[in-house]
Design a protein around this motif. Structure first.
Motif, PDB file in Angstrom:
ATOM      1  N   PRO A 139      68.440  37.519  36.313  1.00 22.91           N
ATOM      2  CA  PRO A 139      68.041  36.307  37.016  1.00 22.91           C
ATOM      3  C   PRO A 139      66.540  36.087  36.879  1.00 22.91           C
ATOM      4  N   SER A 140      66.105  34.849  36.826  1.00 23.17           N
ATOM      5  CA  SER A 140      64.692  34.530  36.730  1.00 23.17           C
ATOM      6  C   SER A 140      64.447  33.189  37.389  1.00 23.17           C
ATOM      7  N   ARG A 141      63.185  32.975  37.721  1.00 22.85           N
ATOM      8  CA  ARG A 141      62.825  31.690  38.315  1.00 22.85           C
ATOM      9  C   ARG A 141      63.086  30.553  37.347  1.00 22.85           C
ATOM     10  N   ALA A 142      62.822  30.808  36.048  1.00 30.70           N
ATOM     11  CA  ALA A 142      63.011  29.745  35.067  1.00 30.70           C
ATOM     12  C   ALA A 142      64.479  29.364  34.949  1.00 30.70           C
ATOM     13  N   LEU A 143      65.365  30.377  34.929  1.00 32.22           N
ATOM     14  CA  LEU A 143      66.793  30.084  34.868  1.00 32.22           C
ATOM     15  C   LEU A 143      67.243  29.328  36.111  1.00 32.22           C
ATOM     16  N   ARG A 147      65.493  27.365  37.937  1.00 31.32           N
ATOM     17  CA  ARG A 147      65.004  25.990  37.871  1.00 31.32           C
ATOM     18  C   ARG A 147      65.960  25.120  37.053  1.00 31.32           C
ATOM     19  N   VAL A 148      66.444  25.669  35.956  1.00 29.34           N
ATOM     20  CA  VAL A 148      67.403  24.919  35.148  1.00 29.34           C
ATOM     21  C   VAL A 148      68.686  24.692  35.932  1.00 29.34           C
ATOM     22  N   LEU A 149      69.173  25.745  36.604  1.00 31.29           N
ATOM     23  CA  LEU A 149      70.378  25.613  37.411  1.00 31.29           C
ATOM     24  C   LEU A 149      70.186  24.598  38.530  1.00 31.29           C
ATOM     25  N   ALA A 150      69.023  24.637  39.177  1.00 30.66           N
ATOM     26  CA  ALA A 150      68.742  23.671  40.246  1.00 30.66           C
ATOM     27  C   ALA A 150      68.663  22.258  39.694  1.00 30.66           C
ATOM     28  N   ALA A 151      68.097  22.105  38.488  1.00 32.66           N
ATOM     29  CA  ALA A 151      67.991  20.781  37.889  1.00 32.66           C
ATOM     30  C   ALA A 151      69.360  20.195  37.591  1.00 32.66           C
ATOM     31  N   LEU A 167      60.103  21.164  35.025  1.00 30.65           N
ATOM     32  CA  LEU A 167      60.532  22.155  34.055  1.00 30.65           C
ATOM     33  C   LEU A 167      59.446  22.457  33.031  1.00 30.65           C
ATOM     34  N   PRO A 168      58.341  23.110  33.416  1.00 32.37           N
ATOM     35  CA  PRO A 168      57.213  23.312  32.517  1.00 32.37           C
ATOM     36  C   PRO A 168      57.635  24.006  31.235  1.00 32.37           C
ATOM     37  N   ASP A 169      56.987  23.609  30.093  1.00 35.66           N
ATOM     38  CA  ASP A 169      57.345  24.152  28.797  1.00 35.66           C
ATOM     39  C   ASP A 169      57.146  25.657  28.740  1.00 35.66           C
ATOM     40  N   VAL A 170      56.087  26.173  29.423  1.00 37.07           N
ATOM     41  CA  VAL A 170      55.839  27.604  29.376  1.00 37.07           C
ATOM     42  C   VAL A 170      57.003  28.377  29.982  1.00 37.07           C
ATOM     43  N   GLU A 171      57.622  27.819  31.062  1.00 36.31           N
ATOM     44  CA  GLU A 171      58.749  28.495  31.679  1.00 36.31           C
ATOM     45  C   GLU A 171      59.980  28.412  30.800  1.00 36.31           C
ATOM     46  N   LEU A 172      60.149  27.281  30.090  1.00 38.68           N
ATOM     47  CA  LEU A 172      61.287  27.145  29.204  1.00 38.68           C
ATOM     48  C   LEU A 172      61.201  28.163  28.079  1.00 38.68           C
ATOM     49  N   LYS A 173      60.003  28.356  27.512  1.00 37.89           N
ATOM     50  CA  LYS A 173      59.839  29.331  26.434  1.00 37.89           C
ATOM     51  C   LYS A 173      60.078  30.742  26.943  1.00 37.89           C
ATOM     52  N   GLU A 174      59.615  31.001  28.168  1.00 39.35           N
ATOM     53  CA  GLU A 174      59.820  32.321  28.759  1.00 39.35           C
ATOM     54  C   GLU A 174      61.300  32.608  28.923  1.00 39.35           C
ATOM     55  N   THR A 175      62.077  31.594  29.306  1.00 42.23           N
ATOM     56  CA  THR A 175      63.498  31.762  29.552  1.00 42.23           C
ATOM     57  C   THR A 175      64.236  32.198  28.299  1.00 42.23           C
ATOM     58  N   LEU A 176      63.812  31.691  27.143  1.00 44.21           N
ATOM     59  CA  LEU A 176      64.518  31.956  25.904  1.00 44.21           C
ATOM     60  C   LEU A 176      64.536  33.434  25.552  1.00 44.21           C
ATOM     61  N   HIS A 177      63.567  34.202  26.041  1.00 40.03           N
ATOM     62  CA  HIS A 177      63.453  35.593  25.650  1.00 40.03           C
ATOM     63  C   HIS A 177      63.946  36.552  26.727  1.00 40.03           C
ATOM     64  N   GLU A 178      64.541  36.013  27.808  1.00 39.68           N
ATOM     65  CA  GLU A 178      65.025  36.861  28.865  1.00 39.68           C
ATOM     66  C   GLU A 178      66.483  37.234  28.625  1.00 39.68           C
ATOM     67  N   ALA A 179      66.859  38.406  29.085  1.00 39.19           N
ATOM     68  CA  ALA A 179      68.256  38.808  28.968  1.00 39.19           C
ATOM     69  C   ALA A 179      69.128  37.858  29.763  1.00 39.19           C
ATOM     70  N   PRO A 180      70.304  37.451  29.226  1.00 38.34           N
ATOM     71  CA  PRO A 180      71.138  36.474  29.900  1.00 38.34           C
ATOM     72  C   PRO A 180      71.591  36.899  31.286  1.00 38.34           C
TER      73      PRO A 180
END
Length: 425
Positions: free
Chosen positions: A26-30, A32-36, A10-23
């Protein structure tokens, strides 16, 4: 398995990117969280499924009867069922991002105690600890699955659920080849996946903390609020959904807790063969769970509930009269069909009360665990008095409760045309 393990990074750069995406995007970062969170659900339920899987060992080593075994399941599942809605209600108001690794730590403690318990009393304590871990894990992880859904709520919940169902299916298989040859102390090996789960959940907790700090979770709730019904209709709908969960999990208790004993007594198979057949049943339930959530997004949750609960009735009625081969086939069909309901029921309930995701998730996971626990205790007593085979004759009629689905309001029909498809992507 290897793909899921990669989610621990769960790289930090992807986590920060996720925070600014519309809920709803769908995104790879989201994902990854769902898969985790799904992977951790696999680990959590794999460890927890070891308790009923080692019942043959405990029954022999501690000279237990079916009532004692039912008490173990009752203790674990009732502790979980009572605490889950309370945990969910509390965290709806006061988010606790790091509650998840704490919950897994309780599960780890219960697991180690199961491996070393010298008496039946200590087994009860271990079951309580495992139940406490489950009570913390399920409502909070369900909340995170919805946060990471990208608008595909049914898919997200089913993907999260399939992790748990896969873990429940793997547990008996591992018990057959690891615990059974080594005995009770073989349970200690499963401390390794529990520790891995704690590490991954800590990373997920960091993502949740940042998302909550930026107010994204609150905006997501407001965005996905759907329809409003009168208080009476909401209460009636929730009561019907709880009745459907009762039907599903009371019946599943007869299979998950006593299926191995049923196969051994009726067909004279070995313990390992019975465990493999239990694995096949639980594996089919995992597939049904994944398909049920996506089907609910596409065709409506009420339709999925109809098919899943009532549609399984013909197969449950035939099961007590089937041969060994057809018992295996029917149990796979039953597991596939009946498991598709829970994700649809849970998301339907969440949409009845937007903004109460934790409480609703805790309530329905709690009811599921409670019904499973009560079912195990009641059916254990029934098995001792009338025989294990008679249990399956009586439980065969439980899916008929699915007729109550007709009284659920059509909340999806109240949305604008195409709303479900637009929310799904």
């Amino acid at each position: 398995m290897n793909t899921s393990l990669s989610t621990a990074a769960l790289p930090d750069v992807e986590l920060k990117e996720t925070l600014h995406e519309a809920p709803t995007q769908p995104s790879r970062a989201l994902f990854r969280v769902l898969a985790a969170i799904s992977f951790c659900h696999l680990l959590n339920d794999m460890v927890q499924s070891l308790l009923p899987s080692i019942y043959p060992i405990l029954k022999s080593q501690f000279h237990l009867d079916f009532v004692h075994l039912g008490m173990l399941t009752f203790t674990y599942q009732v502790v979980a069922s009572l605490l889950q809605p309370l945990v969910g209600q509390y965290t709806d108001k006061r988010p606790m991002p790091f509650a998840l690794p704490v919950g897994m730590t309780f599960t780890l403690a219960g697991l180690l105690l199961l491996a070393t318990a010298p008496t039946f009393g200590w087994l009860i304590v271990a079951a309580c600890l495992v139940g406490m871990g489950s009570a913390i894990f399920h409502p909070e992880s369900s909340r995170i699955a919805r946060m990471a859904s990208g608008g595909k709520h049914g898919f997200a919940q089913s993907f999260f659920q399939v992790g748990g169902n896969t873990g429940s299916a793997i547990g008996p298989l591992l018990a057959a080849f690891i615990v059974l040859p080594q005995g009770q102390r073989g349970m200690a090996w499963f401390a390794i996946p529990a520790l891995a789960g704690i590490a991954v959940l800590y990373r997920v907790g960091r993502w949740y903390r940042e998302r909550n700090r930026d107010g994204v979770a609150k905006k997501q709730v407001e965005k996905h609020a759907t329809v409003s019904l009168s208080r009476g209709r909401v209460v009636l709908a929730l009561a019907i959904l709880i009745a459907l969960v009762f039907s599903k999990y009371f019946y599943l208790a007869s299979l998950s807790s006593y299926y191995t004993f049923y196969l051994i007594q009726r067909f004279g198979v070995s313990v390992q063969t019975s465990q493999l057949m239990l694995f096949a049943f639980l594996g089919s339930a995992a597939v049904g769970t994944l398909i049920g959530g996506s089907a609910g997004d596409r065709w409506g949750r009420k339709l999925v509930i109809w098919i899943s609960i009532l549609g399984v009735l013909p197969f449950t009625l035939i099961l007590p009269y089937a041969s060994l081969f057809w018992t295996g086939v029917l149990s796979v069909i039953i597991g596939f069909v009946i498991a598709s309901a829970f994700s649809a029921i849970l998301v339907y309930a969440q949409e009845l009360l937007p903004g109460r995701v934790g409480m609703i998730s805790g309530l329905f996971f709690g009811v599921a665990f409670g019904m499973g626990g009560i079912g195990a205790a009641v059916l254990g007593k029934l098995a001792d008095t009338t025989g294990i085979i008679n249990v399956y004759h009586l439980c065969a009629y439980l899916p008929a409760i699915g007729l109550l689905t007709g009284f659920l309001p059509d909340i999806e029909a109240k949305r604008r045309p195409g709303a479900v498809e637009r929310a799904a992507g």
